[in-house]
Scaffold this active site. Sequence first.
Site, PDB file in Angstrom:
ATOM      1  N   HIS B 142      43.801  38.627  37.444  1.00 36.23           N
ATOM      2  CA  HIS B 142      44.335  37.353  37.925  1.00 36.23           C
ATOM      3  C   HIS B 142      43.220  36.313  38.041  1.00 36.23           C
ATOM      4  CE1 HIS B 142      46.798  34.709  40.523  1.00 36.23           C
ATOM      5  NE2 HIS B 142      45.674  34.530  41.173  1.00 36.23           N
ATOM      6  N   GLU B 143      42.105  36.740  38.605  1.00 34.28           N
ATOM      7  CA  GLU B 143      40.989  35.798  38.763  1.00 34.28           C
ATOM      8  C   GLU B 143      40.404  35.431  37.400  1.00 34.28           C
ATOM      9  OE1 GLU B 143      40.404  34.313  41.552  1.00 34.28           O
ATOM     10  OE2 GLU B 143      41.817  35.574  42.651  1.00 34.28           O
ATOM     11  N   HIS B 146      42.351  32.674  36.102  1.00 31.89           N
ATOM     12  CA  HIS B 146      41.944  31.360  36.614  1.00 31.89           C
ATOM     13  C   HIS B 146      40.768  30.820  35.827  1.00 31.89           C
ATOM     14  CE1 HIS B 146      44.668  30.802  39.863  1.00 31.89           C
ATOM     15  NE2 HIS B 146      44.233  31.806  40.620  1.00 31.89           N
ATOM     16  N   GLU B 196      48.959  29.567  39.475  1.00 32.43           N
ATOM     17  CA  GLU B 196      49.001  30.964  39.905  1.00 32.43           C
ATOM     18  C   GLU B 196      49.815  31.808  38.925  1.00 32.43           C
ATOM     19  OE1 GLU B 196      47.160  32.141  42.004  1.00 32.43           O
ATOM     20  OE2 GLU B 196      46.604  30.509  43.334  1.00 32.43           O
TER      21      GLU B 196
END
Lengths: 150, 274
Positions: B142-143, B146, B196
């Site tokens: 997930h990071e 980003h 997100e």
Amino acid sequence: MEIIIFLALIGVGYFFGSQAEKKHFSELGAREKEMRDLPGVSFRSVPAGKEVEEAILVTGNVVIAVDYFKVFVAGLRNIFGGRVSSYESLVDRARREAVLRMKSEARIINADMIISQRIETSNLSEGAGRGGGAPSIEALAYGTAVRFRK
Amino acid sequence: MEYIPPEDSDVNHNVSSQHPLSEVSWLLGGLVVLLLASYLILGLLVDLIVPYVPPSTEATIGKAFQAVYSDELTGPQKQRLEALFAGLSQHVDPAPEQPYRVHIVEADQVNALAIPGGDIVLFSQLLEEAESENEVAMVLGHEIGHLTHRHSLRSLGRTLVLMAVSDIVLGHGNAVSRVMMPGLNSLQLNFSRSQETDADEVGLQLLNAYYGHAAGATDFFERLSQNSQLSKLESYLSTHPDPAARVQHLKDLIQERDLPLQEKTPWRWPQEKS
């Protein structure tokens, strides 16, 4: 926390400031009525045909402080431009109060007229250390009170 | 010449008749509109500029936040996470110019950060509460999402814009800036819901590519939505809104893409000495 203090200052400023202003304005109106027979003019000499019996220099001055609310409104006004109406009433009060005090002084000699009346204002807080502190305004009225020979 | 006293008058020509409170409301309203408009316009400019910022510049910007992970955990714990991270990073497409790096910071927070330039920070509490390796991999993915989408740079740009605007309008060190400064220093950036979602999708894709199945993708967010009263999780919730909706979105994606679900890899933290 700082925001609460800030809001409290503005609230106190608005409440007490507007009370004081209202009271002052109604006082000014009454006292001006009382002084109405004593004109203050900007002529440099007495009207023709009048003989001066006594003349003295009379002064009246007053200092009026700005409340936090007015400073806040004026600060907002600085962003957009336009009339700083929150300070207008201060200048008006200071000027009228100073003239009234000058006239009270002229009453001592039972003056008939004040000639060469001048009004000056200055901002007392300028250069007074605390940068951006609340200003207070000074008004000084002065002139020559004369009593005519009857 | 005869002096005639003036008539009584209630009108004061020297003072504006507008009520001070109405003036304040207009001015404050105008200020809010002005701030919002400049924030929106400059924010749009940031979004326009971000795609053209070269990775080297982004890395330079990221260096300003080295303090966030200055006292990171090292040793076998970091090596273990790095091994997992390296495995995930292999599947990043296109591969970043500089490989991404991972750091562990000991803190009572269930949170992770993606710093512009390619540094990812995990707080140790998150690793302690994790129940499977897949779950940790999902957070890492997930990071990484980003970073590949350059959300961190975008969000940083927007935060800087808001601070610049408030400093210009309200003066340096005003309340708005003071509220935002700690967030900026620790890089607690706010991402939009769609950002997100984008990051979740990258995370899911990396998770599936690394393990060959997508088990554990929703575990972390499911726990978040169950324990949302827990104060430790609040920090995570505040920057990553609505975990329940994210879980649903991930589940939909898994179904849509027909991703297999297999046995999860166990996770122990801190590791036992072997």
